[in-house]
Design a protein around this motif. Structure first.
Motif, PDB file in Angstrom:
ATOM      1  N   TYR A 141       0.717  -1.303   0.084  1.00 57.10           N
ATOM      2  CA  TYR A 141       0.047   0.062   0.002  1.00 57.10           C
ATOM      3  C   TYR A 141       0.752   1.260  -0.007  1.00 57.10           C
ATOM      4  N   GLY A 142       0.403   2.455  -0.290  1.00 56.15           N
ATOM      5  CA  GLY A 142       0.754   3.659   0.061  1.00 56.15           C
ATOM      6  C   GLY A 142       0.527   3.810   1.481  1.00 56.15           C
ATOM      7  N   VAL A 143       1.581   4.278   2.393  1.00 53.53           N
ATOM      8  CA  VAL A 143       1.538   4.618   3.743  1.00 53.53           C
ATOM      9  C   VAL A 143       2.041   5.888   4.229  1.00 53.53           C
ATOM     10  N   VAL A 144       1.370   6.349   5.242  1.00 54.75           N
ATOM     11  CA  VAL A 144       2.039   7.759   5.681  1.00 54.75           C
ATOM     12  C   VAL A 144       3.094   7.417   6.680  1.00 54.75           C
ATOM     13  N   LYS A 145       4.007   8.457   6.910  1.00 53.60           N
ATOM     14  CA  LYS A 145       5.070   8.677   7.767  1.00 53.60           C
ATOM     15  C   LYS A 145       4.762   9.635   8.741  1.00 53.60           C
ATOM     16  N   VAL A 153       4.339  13.466   7.634  1.00 52.88           N
ATOM     17  CA  VAL A 153       5.540  14.429   7.050  1.00 52.88           C
ATOM     18  C   VAL A 153       5.785  13.763   5.566  1.00 52.88           C
ATOM     19  N   GLU A 154       5.204  12.526   5.368  1.00 53.68           N
ATOM     20  CA  GLU A 154       5.594  11.971   4.025  1.00 53.68           C
ATOM     21  C   GLU A 154       4.809  10.893   3.788  1.00 53.68           C
ATOM     22  N   LEU A 155       4.393  10.756   2.387  1.00 53.55           N
ATOM     23  CA  LEU A 155       3.469  10.063   1.671  1.00 53.55           C
ATOM     24  C   LEU A 155       4.541   8.939   0.956  1.00 53.55           C
ATOM     25  N   VAL A 156       4.448   7.451   1.327  1.00 52.30           N
ATOM     26  CA  VAL A 156       5.424   6.526   0.571  1.00 52.30           C
ATOM     27  C   VAL A 156       4.581   5.539   0.001  1.00 52.30           C
ATOM     28  N   GLU A 157       4.984   5.332  -1.316  1.00 50.75           N
ATOM     29  CA  GLU A 157       4.270   4.308  -1.963  1.00 50.75           C
ATOM     30  C   GLU A 157       4.902   2.937  -2.162  1.00 50.75           C
ATOM     31  N   LYS A 158       4.299   2.131  -1.680  1.00 47.97           N
ATOM     32  CA  LYS A 158       4.612   0.528  -1.581  1.00 47.97           C
ATOM     33  C   LYS A 158       6.452   0.239  -1.462  1.00 47.97           C
ATOM     34  N   SER A 159       6.758   0.774  -0.284  1.00 48.91           N
ATOM     35  CA  SER A 159       7.985   0.645  -0.005  1.00 48.91           C
ATOM     36  C   SER A 159       8.442  -0.828   0.477  1.00 48.91           C
ATOM     37  N   LYS A 160       9.607  -1.186  -0.106  1.00 50.49           N
ATOM     38  CA  LYS A 160      10.088  -2.649   0.318  1.00 50.49           C
ATOM     39  C   LYS A 160      10.498  -2.499   1.795  1.00 50.49           C
ATOM     40  N   ALA A 167      -1.883   2.524   6.018  1.00 57.10           N
ATOM     41  CA  ALA A 167      -2.206   2.576   4.803  1.00 57.10           C
ATOM     42  C   ALA A 167      -3.158   3.563   4.550  1.00 57.10           C
ATOM     43  N   VAL A 168      -2.953   4.559   3.378  1.00 60.39           N
ATOM     44  CA  VAL A 168      -3.862   5.389   2.642  1.00 60.39           C
ATOM     45  C   VAL A 168      -5.063   4.948   2.160  1.00 60.39           C
ATOM     46  N   ILE A 169      -6.228   5.013   2.721  1.00 57.17           N
ATOM     47  CA  ILE A 169      -7.369   4.299   2.199  1.00 57.17           C
ATOM     48  C   ILE A 169      -8.037   5.024   0.881  1.00 57.17           C
ATOM     49  N   GLY A 170      -7.696   6.206   0.507  1.00 52.62           N
ATOM     50  CA  GLY A 170      -8.307   7.186  -0.290  1.00 52.62           C
ATOM     51  C   GLY A 170      -9.354   8.029  -0.202  1.00 52.62           C
ATOM     52  N   ILE A 171      -9.495   8.431   1.252  1.00 51.89           N
ATOM     53  CA  ILE A 171     -10.505   9.495   1.748  1.00 51.89           C
ATOM     54  C   ILE A 171      -9.462  10.716   2.581  1.00 51.89           C
TER      55      ILE A 171
END
Length: 338
Positions: A141-145, A153-160, A167-171
């Motif tokens: 998922y895309g997650v927040v830091k 402070v950061e949005l991170v997409e599908k980090s290994k 996880a960001v749910i789209g709202i």
């Protein structure tokens, strides 16, 4: 308050069910996904909704019947309906900017491929709230830091590598969505693309760079409708919630002959059940017949005929004729296996 709903995608992961019906209009637990999502958001916001703007795709697919359905939905909530079109699939940020004439004042932006159960207490100190759900596999998922103050402070997409499990749910909520509009206009003007598309995240990152405060909102339940398997699961979970809330799930016009219903189930108008066992976790649309069959954990839409079936984890569209012995079937509209 406004609600902005980008829903122009074709829903390719939910084919064949999204070949003839836009994915957000596919019923889950008896009501189209986007209708249920918008009603739930309006309910938990607990404040007047001024406008609901829908961003649709090609008019050949999102036709007059879709527009009428969405306009009636908005009016039922006391809101002004507005319809916009996204002619090309150029990303989440581009979709939002298609509704730029409505991007002013406080607004919730919600993508119409998910259902939620949540408490939307808005943080008055935040410029924006991004709703998240704790997940076991954040790498998908895309997650927040977050910082020490629990600000995003950061949005991170599908980090290994592990960043967070939120996880960001789209709202999203924006205290003044015109600030996002300005940042997304910068994204478009400067051709800032990720994955070949203009993304909402790049607009949000622009806001963060200018000191805007982002907080998290947490949902109790996040139910995906992205593909057949998870849509069947979401149907089951939603039926459980509605049953607990004492919602009326079985129409008075259902005709039951030598049949048993195991709750929770949704059964629409003018359904005929003959020599059948239905449930648990089954939704059946209007004017459908189920005969000499056992059905559980499944969705069957309207005007279909099911005979001699043993269905489990099945999803069957509208105007289908099915007479057979398969179990985990996925049949689109107008399929005939008789």
């Amino acid at each position: 308050m406004k609600i902005i709903v980008p829903m122009a995608g074709r829903g390719s992961r939910l084919r064949p069910h999204s070949l003839t019906v836009p994915k957000p209009l596919i019923p889950v637990a008896g009501e189209p996904i986007v209708h249920r999502l918008v009603k739930d958001i309006a309910k938990v916001l607990n404040q007047p909704i001024e406008e609901i703007a829908f961003v649709l795709g090609d008019p050949a697919f999102f036709g007059d019947d879709v527009v009428e359905s969405l306009e009636n939905l908005a009016k039922s909530l006391g809101a002004k309906p507005t319809i916009y079109r996204q002619d090309q699939p150029l990303g989440t940020g581009h979709a939002i900017m298609c509704a730029k004439d409505s991007l002013s004042g406080p607004a919730v932006i919600a993508y119409a491929d998910t259902l939620i159960r949540a408490d939307f207490n808005l943080d008055e100190e935040a410029d924006s709230v991004i709703w998240v759900k704790q997940v076991d596999n954040p790498e998908a998922y895309g997650v927040v830091k977050l910082n020490a103050n629990n600000e995003i402070v950061e949005l991170v997409e599908k980090s290994k590598f592990f960043v967070s499990d939120l996880a960001v749910i789209g709202i999203y909520y924006f205290k003044d969505v015109s600030v996002l509009k300005d940042e997304l206009q910068h994204v478009l003007d400067n051709n800032i693309v990720n994955g070949g598309e203009y993304q909402i995240n790049d607009g949000i990152k622009g806001m963060m760079a200018k000191g805007k405060v982002f907080k998290t909102g947490k949902v109790d339940e996040w139910m995906d409708c992205g593909n057949k398997t998870v849509t069947v699961e979401t149907n089951a979970r939603m039926l459980e919630f509605l049953f607990e809330d004492n919602e009326k799930l079985i129409a008075d016009s259902v005709e039951i002959t030598n049949s048993k219903i195991i709750q929770p189930c949704f059964i629409g108008e003018n359904v005929l059940l003959k020599d059948a066992t239905i449930g648990p976790h089954v939704s059946i649309g209007n004017n459908t017949t189920v005969e000499a069959s056992t059905v559980k954990n499944s969705l069957i839409q309207s005007h279909s005929s099911i005979k001699n079936a043993n269905l489990d984890e099945a999803m069957i569209g509208n105007h289908v004729k099915f007479n057979g012995n398969f179990t985990k079937v996925s049949l689109g509209d107008y399929t005939n296996l008789d």
